[in-house]
Design an enzyme around this catalytic site. Sequence first.
Site, PDB file in Angstrom:
ATOM      1  N   MET A 166     -11.104  -6.181   6.192  1.00 35.62           N
ATOM      2  CA  MET A 166     -10.230  -5.230   6.886  1.00 35.62           C
ATOM      3  C   MET A 166      -9.739  -5.871   8.185  1.00 35.62           C
ATOM      4  O   MET A 166     -10.534  -6.402   8.967  1.00 35.62           O
ATOM      5  CB  MET A 166     -10.980  -3.929   7.210  1.00 35.62           C
ATOM      6  N   SER A 213       0.852  -1.190   0.000  1.00 34.52           N
ATOM      7  CA  SER A 213       0.000   0.000   0.000  1.00 34.52           C
ATOM      8  C   SER A 213       0.886   1.238   0.000  1.00 34.52           C
ATOM      9  O   SER A 213       1.647   1.459   0.940  1.00 34.52           O
ATOM     10  CB  SER A 213      -0.886   0.021   1.247  1.00 34.52           C
ATOM     11  N   HIS A 226      -1.382  -1.357  -4.145  1.00 34.30           N
ATOM     12  CA  HIS A 226      -2.647  -1.029  -3.475  1.00 34.30           C
ATOM     13  C   HIS A 226      -2.717   0.479  -3.204  1.00 34.30           C
ATOM     14  O   HIS A 226      -1.789   1.066  -2.663  1.00 34.30           O
ATOM     15  CB  HIS A 226      -2.705  -1.818  -2.165  1.00 34.30           C
ATOM     16  N   ASP A 273      -6.140  -6.505   4.828  1.00 33.11           N
ATOM     17  CA  ASP A 273      -5.556  -5.166   4.762  1.00 33.11           C
ATOM     18  C   ASP A 273      -5.498  -4.550   6.158  1.00 33.11           C
ATOM     19  O   ASP A 273      -6.529  -4.348   6.790  1.00 33.11           O
ATOM     20  CB  ASP A 273      -6.450  -4.322   3.832  1.00 33.11           C
ATOM     21  N   HIS A 307      -8.689   0.842  -3.335  1.00 34.37           N
ATOM     22  CA  HIS A 307      -9.553   0.649  -2.173  1.00 34.37           C
ATOM     23  C   HIS A 307     -10.228   1.985  -1.865  1.00 34.37           C
ATOM     24  O   HIS A 307      -9.582   2.909  -1.385  1.00 34.37           O
ATOM     25  CB  HIS A 307      -8.649   0.169  -1.022  1.00 34.37           C
ATOM     26  N   ASP A 355      -4.934   3.481  -1.385  1.00 37.00           N
ATOM     27  CA  ASP A 355      -5.954   3.776  -0.376  1.00 37.00           C
ATOM     28  C   ASP A 355      -6.517   5.171  -0.582  1.00 37.00           C
ATOM     29  O   ASP A 355      -5.852   6.164  -0.307  1.00 37.00           O
ATOM     30  CB  ASP A 355      -5.336   3.666   1.023  1.00 37.00           C
ATOM     31  N   MET A 373      -9.063   7.989   0.503  1.00 39.28           N
ATOM     32  CA  MET A 373      -9.820   8.393   1.705  1.00 39.28           C
ATOM     33  C   MET A 373     -10.322   9.816   1.545  1.00 39.28           C
ATOM     34  O   MET A 373      -9.599  10.672   1.037  1.00 39.28           O
ATOM     35  CB  MET A 373      -8.897   8.340   2.927  1.00 39.28           C
ATOM     36  N   MET A 411     -12.286   4.279   0.226  1.00 40.38           N
ATOM     37  CA  MET A 411     -12.841   4.545   1.563  1.00 40.38           C
ATOM     38  C   MET A 411     -13.475   5.926   1.494  1.00 40.38           C
ATOM     39  O   MET A 411     -12.996   6.888   2.094  1.00 40.38           O
ATOM     40  CB  MET A 411     -11.722   4.492   2.606  1.00 40.38           C
TER      41      MET A 411
END
Length: 219
Positions: free
Chosen positions: A136, A7, A32, A175, A65, A34, A36, A67
């Site tokens: 998660m 990540s 990966h 993760d 991913h 992330d 957010m 979020m």
Amino acid sequence: MGILAPSILAADFTDLAQQIKMVEIGGADWIHCDVMDGHFVPNISFGPLVVKAIRRATKLPIDVHLMIQDPDKHLEDFINAGADHILVHIEEVVHLNRTINRIKELGAKAGAVINPATPVKSVTDIIEYIDLLLIMTVNPGFGGQLFIPNSIRRIEEAVKLRSGSGNSKLLIEIDGGINVSTAKKSFEAGADVFVAGSSIFGADNISAATMEIKKVISQ
Ligand code: DX5
Ligand code: ZN
């Protein structure tokens, strides 16, 4: 053979291309990302612009991913930026079957993500339609947290659910808090894909740290 997905949340963003090269040397399989938004999770990270830059830096599959609130609005932007996989949280998406179909129509692989307090059985009726199930192993929002111990039981439960679903190609991804020790335990429990941020990019030797995790998931 497990799949390792470093990540980049924990990477040095002034030198992203080089950091990605180092995980590639160490045997990383996917990258990966992330995303957010400061609403679904308290933290803000980055959007499609960074995914687009990563696309230029690597040929590895990019695992995005999300979020964020209302991910449906942004699926196209991330796929156009170069995402190969899009993962959405089932806690956020109201019409999950529709969202999963849309991701596939747009040409990406589709994943459902569950938070640590969301029962694994919540994905029973979507499991046959998804390519990835991301469990998660920390509460989403930040890197560098500790692996939640009951995640091992949850991985085992997901393995059982997959056997009964007929979707034998489903990959079980984990993760949060993944290092050599938690990767080994999760691999033994049946996880297929391992996302690791700080244990890789926080290490003095990023390639060596990648290799060490790769080794324990390759037995
Ligand atoms: C957490 C993110 C993770 C995070 C993992 O919200 O989804 O991907 O970057 O970081 P580590 O490996 O440091 O727990
Ligand atoms: Zn993640």
